[in-house]
Scaffold this active site. Structure first.
Site, PDB file in Angstrom:
ATOM      1  N   SER A 135     111.074  -5.037  81.573  1.00 46.55           N
ATOM      2  CA  SER A 135     111.505  -5.775  80.386  1.00 46.55           C
ATOM      3  C   SER A 135     112.813  -6.466  80.707  1.00 46.55           C
ATOM      4  O   SER A 135     113.804  -5.810  81.009  1.00 46.55           O
ATOM      5  CB  SER A 135     111.673  -4.785  79.224  1.00 46.55           C
ATOM      6  N   LYS A 161     107.993  -8.647  81.054  1.00 46.38           N
ATOM      7  CA  LYS A 161     108.182  -8.929  79.625  1.00 46.38           C
ATOM      8  C   LYS A 161     109.499  -9.665  79.483  1.00 46.38           C
ATOM      9  O   LYS A 161     110.526  -9.233  80.011  1.00 46.38           O
ATOM     10  CB  LYS A 161     108.177  -7.613  78.854  1.00 46.38           C
ATOM     11  N   LYS A 163     112.397 -11.110  76.841  1.00 45.30           N
ATOM     12  CA  LYS A 163     112.937 -11.096  75.484  1.00 45.30           C
ATOM     13  C   LYS A 163     113.088 -12.535  75.022  1.00 45.30           C
ATOM     14  O   LYS A 163     113.523 -13.405  75.793  1.00 45.30           O
ATOM     15  CB  LYS A 163     114.292 -10.381  75.466  1.00 45.30           C
ATOM     16  N   ASP A 188     108.789 -10.474  73.855  1.00 44.13           N
ATOM     17  CA  ASP A 188     109.184  -9.544  72.786  1.00 44.13           C
ATOM     18  C   ASP A 188     110.308 -10.182  71.973  1.00 44.13           C
ATOM     19  O   ASP A 188     111.376 -10.470  72.499  1.00 44.13           O
ATOM     20  CB  ASP A 188     109.664  -8.229  73.407  1.00 44.13           C
ATOM     21  N   GLU A 213     105.135  -9.519  71.240  1.00 43.02           N
ATOM     22  CA  GLU A 213     105.566  -8.262  70.628  1.00 43.02           C
ATOM     23  C   GLU A 213     106.510  -8.517  69.452  1.00 43.02           C
ATOM     24  O   GLU A 213     107.471  -9.279  69.571  1.00 43.02           O
ATOM     25  CB  GLU A 213     106.268  -7.422  71.714  1.00 43.02           C
ATOM     26  N   ASP A 238     105.736  -3.167  67.607  1.00 46.73           N
ATOM     27  CA  ASP A 238     106.652  -2.133  68.111  1.00 46.73           C
ATOM     28  C   ASP A 238     107.354  -1.533  66.889  1.00 46.73           C
ATOM     29  O   ASP A 238     106.879  -0.551  66.294  1.00 46.73           O
ATOM     30  CB  ASP A 238     107.619  -2.784  69.114  1.00 46.73           C
ATOM     31  N   LYS A 262     106.128   4.317  71.213  1.00 47.87           N
ATOM     32  CA  LYS A 262     107.371   4.957  71.666  1.00 47.87           C
ATOM     33  C   LYS A 262     107.497   6.253  70.875  1.00 47.87           C
ATOM     34  O   LYS A 262     107.524   6.224  69.633  1.00 47.87           O
ATOM     35  CB  LYS A 262     108.585   4.091  71.347  1.00 47.87           C
ATOM     36  N   GLY A 290     109.678   1.307  76.067  1.00 49.16           N
ATOM     37  CA  GLY A 290     110.854   1.981  76.632  1.00 49.16           C
ATOM     38  C   GLY A 290     112.058   1.751  75.754  1.00 49.16           C
ATOM     39  O   GLY A 290     112.095   0.813  74.955  1.00 49.16           O
TER      40      GLY A 290
HETATM   41  O1  OSB Z   1     111.975  -3.649  71.894  1.00 52.33           O
HETATM   42  O2  OSB Z   1     111.001  -2.758  73.533  1.00 52.33           O
HETATM   43  C1  OSB Z   1     112.040  -2.983  72.910  1.00 52.33           C
HETATM   44  C2  OSB Z   1     115.062  -1.544  74.802  1.00 52.33           C
HETATM   45  C3  OSB Z   1     115.793  -1.046  73.752  1.00 52.33           C
HETATM   46  C4  OSB Z   1     115.339  -1.208  72.465  1.00 52.33           C
HETATM   47  C5  OSB Z   1     114.128  -1.865  72.233  1.00 52.33           C
HETATM   48  C6  OSB Z   1     113.368  -2.365  73.278  1.00 52.33           C
HETATM   49  C7  OSB Z   1     113.863  -2.227  74.590  1.00 52.33           C
HETATM   50  C8  OSB Z   1     113.193  -2.761  75.786  1.00 52.33           C
HETATM   51  C9  OSB Z   1     113.535  -2.114  77.104  1.00 52.33           C
HETATM   52  O3  OSB Z   1     112.472  -3.712  75.765  1.00 52.33           O
HETATM   53  C10 OSB Z   1     112.410  -1.357  77.702  1.00 52.33           C
HETATM   54  C11 OSB Z   1     112.873  -0.443  78.833  1.00 52.33           C
HETATM   55  O4  OSB Z   1     113.264   0.705  78.559  1.00 52.33           O
HETATM   56  O5  OSB Z   1     112.838  -0.888  79.989  1.00 52.33           O
HETATM   57 MG    MG Z   2     109.919  -4.109  71.613  1.00 58.75          MG
END
Ligand code: OSB
Ligand code: MG
Length: 369
Positions: A135, A161, A163, A188, A213, A238, A262, A290
């Protein structure tokens, strides 16, 4: 086997590089570790709430409060409950999913150690290794993003992924797609759009993404349904999925076609497995999200992702993607086929490095019977 003590460790961990999402940018990650002592065995759990209430309402501060004042006191001096017994007792406490999940994880770890069972086996996991991706946070420019993507592809990640947020979305995804026509790619938004502003995302439909996402607000299941009806790309929820019941309702409503699971967000591993089972029964793909976990939470995520319904790569990257110094002795590394091995040692299968823990610790709370 009465619980003798529970110690709450409030940690601050330095990320190797800042992580920026639609809700903000962090350089340090906070979390709370739960250390539970009973019968000469120690169970460890990770509560993934961060310092600020940006991803969801919980924070490391609210988690410390709920754990110290509400979740832990009924357990002290009492026989160590099974995770399901603990959840039944905690059901009277509204919300605070991450606080509950952190304590539940410590119970799973303790029981696994007591009975010689790895967490993956206790949860019904089937695979020795699981497919993973990375990510990638928002970067200073599209060129910088392409550099970061190229670096992770060199490391061996085969799913990426990105952001996104309003103004930094289609252009970024299109640039990565042009550079890597066959890459398994997804985005995401962390709830940064409204049904109206999400029209800007329609061109994503031509980029062959695995999924989009959480485009809309976390409490906005209905508008996700309206948006999904206008997109060919699957929406993956999510933040919106906080319980097995919400998962069922979201699928009934066709608010999404994929679910990111999660354990912290849904109140623990037991609820995470329940959502997995529901999705498997309906042929809905799931994957393990994650929360920038330490090695402890990473071990838990790997065990969860070993269940058969986790058919899409998880946001479970190698340890060296996150922290210069992690608090577990064990480090997770990426295999050549973009998988990570699931721990096979009883419980979570990792050990805490006390010196690293001390260096990351802001303060701790020691509760005794
Ligand atoms: O939205 O998936 C998410 C990290 C912190 C809070 C929300 C998210 C995330 C990530 C990181 O996308 C995923 C990772 O742990 O590598
Ligand atoms: Mg997310």
């Amino acid at each position: 086997m009465p619980i003798e003590s529970i110690t709450l460790h409030h940690l601050r961990m330095r990320l190797k590089s800042p992580f920026e999402t639609s809700f903000g940018r962090i350089q340090d990650r906070q979390c709370v570790l739960v250390e539970l002592q009973a019968e000469g065995l120690t169970g460890w759990g990770e509560c993934v709430a961060d310092r600020d209430p940006w991803y969801t309402a919980e924070t490391s501060g609210t988690a410390l409060h709920i754990l110290r004042d509400h979740l832990c006191p009924p357990l002290l001096g009492q026989p160590l409950p099974r995770p399901a017994e603990f959840q039944a007792g905690a059901a009277a406490i509204k919300g605070h999913a991450m606080a509950k999940a952190g304590l539940e994880m410590a119970l799973w770890d303790w029981w696994g150690k007591a009975e010689g069972q790895p967490l993956a086996v206790m949860l019904g996991g089937a695979r020795p290794s699981v497919p993973v991706g990375v990510s990638i946070g928002l970067q200073a420019s599209p060129a910088a993003l392409l550099d970061v993507v190229a670096g992770y592809l060199t490391d061996g990640y085969r799913r990426v992924k990105l952001k996104i947020k309003p103004g930094q979305d289609v252009e970024l995804a299109a640039a990565v797609r042009r550079a890597h026509p066959d890459l398994a790619l997804q985005v995401d938004a962390n709830s940064a759009y409204t049904l109206e502003s999400a029209a800007a995302l329609f061109p994503l439909d031509d980029l062959g993404l695995l999924l989009i996402e959480q485009p809309l607000a976390e409490d906005d299941l209905w508008d996700h349904r309206q948006l999904q009806a206008q997109l060919r790309t699957p929406i993956c929820l999510d933040e919106s999925i906080t319980s097995p019941r919400h998962a069922r309702q979201a699928l009934e409503m066709r608010a999404a076609r994929i679910i990111n699971i999660k354990a912290g967000r849904v109140g623990g591993l037991a609820a995470a497995v329940a959502i997995h089972d529901l999705c498997v029964a309906q042929n809905v793909p799931v994957w393990c999200g994650g929360m920038l976990e330490t090695g402890l939470g990473r071990a838990s995520n790997l065990a969860l992702a070993s269940l058969p319904g986790f058919t899409l790569p998880g946001d479970i990257s190698a340890s060296d993607r996150y922290y210069a110094e992690d608090i577990t002795v064990e480090r997770f590394t990426l295999n050549a086929d973009s998988t990570i091995d699931v721990p096979t040692i009883p419980g979570l299968g990792v050990t805490i490095d006390p010196d690293a823990l001390a260096r990351a610790s802001l303060h701790s709370i020691h509760l005794t019977a």
